[in-house]
Design a protein around this motif. Structure first.
Motif, PDB file in Angstrom:
ATOM      1  N   ILE A 139       0.719  -1.061  -0.077  1.00 52.03           N
ATOM      2  CA  ILE A 139      -0.147   0.156  -0.038  1.00 52.03           C
ATOM      3  C   ILE A 139       0.307   1.146  -0.238  1.00 52.03           C
ATOM      4  N   LEU A 140       0.539   2.050  -0.813  1.00 51.14           N
ATOM      5  CA  LEU A 140       1.186   3.750  -0.608  1.00 51.14           C
ATOM      6  C   LEU A 140       0.055   4.175  -0.664  1.00 51.14           C
ATOM      7  N   GLU A 141       0.386   5.747   0.460  1.00 56.94           N
ATOM      8  CA  GLU A 141      -0.265   5.937   0.875  1.00 56.94           C
ATOM      9  C   GLU A 141      -0.379   7.497   0.982  1.00 56.94           C
ATOM     10  N   LYS A 142      -0.876   8.998   0.418  1.00 63.04           N
ATOM     11  CA  LYS A 142      -0.347  10.048   0.032  1.00 63.04           C
ATOM     12  C   LYS A 142       0.327  10.166  -0.993  1.00 63.04           C
ATOM     13  N   VAL A 143       1.056   9.052  -2.170  1.00 67.03           N
ATOM     14  CA  VAL A 143       1.776   9.710  -3.269  1.00 67.03           C
ATOM     15  C   VAL A 143       1.510  10.629  -3.692  1.00 67.03           C
ATOM     16  N   LYS A 144       3.212  10.792  -4.127  1.00 63.36           N
ATOM     17  CA  LYS A 144       3.966  12.002  -4.247  1.00 63.36           C
ATOM     18  C   LYS A 144       3.269  11.725  -5.940  1.00 63.36           C
ATOM     19  N   SER A 145       3.431  12.537  -6.779  1.00 66.78           N
ATOM     20  CA  SER A 145       2.874  12.589  -8.536  1.00 66.78           C
ATOM     21  C   SER A 145       4.288  11.296  -8.664  1.00 66.78           C
ATOM     22  N   ASP A 146       5.271  12.454  -9.313  1.00 66.59           N
ATOM     23  CA  ASP A 146       6.858  12.274  -9.406  1.00 66.59           C
ATOM     24  C   ASP A 146       7.407  11.086  -9.283  1.00 66.59           C
ATOM     25  N   GLU A 147       6.827  10.611  -8.261  1.00 66.01           N
ATOM     26  CA  GLU A 147       8.077   9.614  -7.401  1.00 66.01           C
ATOM     27  C   GLU A 147       6.873   8.447  -7.470  1.00 66.01           C
ATOM     28  N   HIS A 148       5.493   9.020  -8.745  1.00 65.65           N
ATOM     29  CA  HIS A 148       4.961   6.968  -8.449  1.00 65.65           C
ATOM     30  C   HIS A 148       5.603   5.931  -8.802  1.00 65.65           C
ATOM     31  N   LEU A 149       5.902   6.115  -9.773  1.00 66.59           N
ATOM     32  CA  LEU A 149       6.491   5.456 -10.752  1.00 66.59           C
ATOM     33  C   LEU A 149       7.232   4.322 -10.042  1.00 66.59           C
ATOM     34  N   GLU A 150       8.477   5.347  -9.883  1.00 66.67           N
ATOM     35  CA  GLU A 150       9.612   4.516  -9.073  1.00 66.67           C
ATOM     36  C   GLU A 150       8.762   3.698  -8.299  1.00 66.67           C
ATOM     37  N   ALA A 151       8.238   4.732  -6.616  1.00 67.00           N
ATOM     38  CA  ALA A 151       7.806   3.576  -5.516  1.00 67.00           C
ATOM     39  C   ALA A 151       7.080   2.254  -6.140  1.00 67.00           C
ATOM     40  N   VAL A 152       6.178   2.270  -6.923  1.00 66.79           N
ATOM     41  CA  VAL A 152       5.823   1.571  -7.338  1.00 66.79           C
ATOM     42  C   VAL A 152       6.957  -0.119  -7.807  1.00 66.79           C
ATOM     43  N   LEU A 153       7.386   0.215  -9.075  1.00 67.17           N
ATOM     44  CA  LEU A 153       8.568  -0.435  -9.915  1.00 67.17           C
ATOM     45  C   LEU A 153       9.404  -1.189  -8.633  1.00 67.17           C
TER      46      LEU A 153
END
Length: 156
Positions: A139-153
């Motif tokens: 679960i990723l909460e309060k995700v920052k838009s520009d860091e989302h891809l890297e966090a998901v990968l």
């Protein structure tokens, strides 16, 4: 409602969807996607700066992320608005229309927000990674838009 927890079954739903391999009038049922990793990402609104940045980040990393998981975006916007957003930014993944707010409530992301001191209800930018077994693996909460891809990968 409260958010589902890690390793709990992902709340099932059936909802209107468009984009990717889905066309107007189609719907998607989460439980029918078992056997595949699913990235279910919630965002506030189509065609706004942060949501556009987040969606375009996933688009730009599509070659890599699509090898590892199905991506489904969810907002309370209608299918017609999703279709315009997909076309405008050439998004390769489907977007779910949760106009009745059942999915955002089931995942606990329909929350009170504040902007310039004004309180209102809206969708919290959050992502749930659902494993092949249908359980929530991250679960990723309060995700920052520009860091989302890297966090998901990093989670796949």
């Amino acid at each position: 409602m409260s958010k589902p927890t890690l390793h709990s079954p992902a709340p099932d739903f059936t909802a209107p969807v468009i984009g990717g391999s889905y066309k107007a009038g189609d719907s998607v049922t989460l439980s029918e996607l078992r056997g595949k990793n699913v990235v279910l990402y919630f965002y506030p609104k189509d065609d706004t700066p942060g949501c556009t940045k987040q969606a375009c980040g996933l688009r730009d990393g599509w070659k890599e992320i699509s090898k590892k998981a199905l991506v489904l975006g969810v907002s309370i916007d209608p299918v017609k608005k999703h279709a315009k957003f997909i076309q405008k930014y050439e998004l390769p993944f489907p977007l779910i229309a949760d106009e009745d707010q059942k999915i955002v409530n089931a995942y606990g992301v329909w929350v009170e927000k504040s902007l310039y001191g004004r309180k209102y209800m809206g969708t919290e930018r959050s992502t749930f990674v659902i494993g092949k077994d249908g359980k929530i693996s991250a679960i990723l909460e309060k995700v920052k838009s520009d860091e989302h891809l890297e966090a998901v990968l990093a989670l796949l």
